[in-house]
Motif scaffolding. Structure first.
Motif, mmCIF file in Angstrom:
data_model
loop_
_atom_site.group_PDB
_atom_site.id
_atom_site.type_symbol
_atom_site.label_atom_id
_atom_site.label_comp_id
_atom_site.label_asym_id
_atom_site.label_seq_id
_atom_site.Cartn_x
_atom_site.Cartn_y
_atom_site.Cartn_z
ATOM 1 N N ALA A 32 -11.769 7.035 27.917
ATOM 2 C CA ALA A 32 -10.934 6.984 26.707
ATOM 3 C C ALA A 32 -11.801 6.882 25.448
ATOM 4 O O ALA A 32 -11.569 7.595 24.458
ATOM 5 C CB ALA A 32 -9.962 5.814 26.787
ATOM 6 N N TRP A 33 -12.800 5.995 25.487
ATOM 7 C CA TRP A 33 -13.696 5.853 24.330
ATOM 8 C C TRP A 33 -14.439 7.158 24.064
ATOM 9 O O TRP A 33 -14.511 7.626 22.922
ATOM 10 C CB TRP A 33 -14.704 4.718 24.583
ATOM 11 N N GLU A 35 -13.763 10.214 24.921
ATOM 12 C CA GLU A 35 -12.880 11.292 24.456
ATOM 13 C C GLU A 35 -12.541 11.106 22.972
ATOM 14 O O GLU A 35 -12.534 12.070 22.208
ATOM 15 C CB GLU A 35 -11.607 11.330 25.297
ATOM 16 N N ALA A 36 -12.277 9.867 22.562
ATOM 17 C CA ALA A 36 -11.918 9.599 21.167
ATOM 18 C C ALA A 36 -13.115 9.714 20.222
ATOM 19 O O ALA A 36 -12.981 10.216 19.100
ATOM 20 C CB ALA A 36 -11.304 8.204 21.051
ATOM 21 N N GLU A 37 -14.287 9.261 20.664
ATOM 22 C CA GLU A 37 -15.436 9.155 19.762
ATOM 23 C C GLU A 37 -16.486 10.258 19.912
ATOM 24 O O GLU A 37 -17.170 10.577 18.951
ATOM 25 C CB GLU A 37 -16.127 7.798 19.966
ATOM 26 N N ALA A 55 -10.142 17.992 24.038
ATOM 27 C CA ALA A 55 -9.560 16.820 24.704
ATOM 28 C C ALA A 55 -9.410 17.138 26.181
ATOM 29 O O ALA A 55 -9.248 18.294 26.576
ATOM 30 C CB ALA A 55 -8.191 16.482 24.101
#
Length: 120
Positions: A32-33, A35-37, A55
């Motif tokens: 999750a981190w 993918e977001a950052e 994504a």
């Protein structure tokens, strides 16, 4: 589905010992981190240059979060990238020489030629 993004995740995590440990201990949180950052950060570019559209899909995210390397191979992740990262994470859990590599081969043994396409 983006084989490029799967391979980018495996490539970048494998090259950072702290990320390897983070991914081993908290796979869903690390995915999750990342993918977001990191997913939209361009490789070999300054940090401010980024894309905006990359994504994981749900299947990719689940396979990464579950350390499901047979599924990653099926999805087209490069086997060398999965093998090197997962050796770094799990070889220490096996007492016999090449323990994880033998487990990796056993779990991928059901695949036959032609293998899934790994081109990006």
């Amino acid at each position: 589905m983006s084989k490029y993004l799967l391979n980018k995740f495996l490539f970048t995590v494998d090259r950072d010992a702290d990320l390897v440990e983070r991914y081993r201990e908290d796979p869903a949180g690390t995915v999750a981190w990342w993918e977001a950052e990191e997913a939209n950060r361009l490789l070999n570019c300054v940090a401010t240059e980024q894309s905006t559209w990359l994504a994981f899909d749900d299947e990719e995210r689940a396979a990464l979060a579950g350390h499901d390397y047979p599924k990653l191979f099926e999805l087209g992740a490069h086997p060398f990238l999965t093998l090197t990262l997962f050796i770094a994470m799990f070889e220490r859990d096996y007492e016999e020489p090449l323990g994880f590599q033998l487990e990796y081969a056993r779990k991928l043994a059901h695949f036959s030629l032609p293998y899934p396409d790994i081109s990006t």
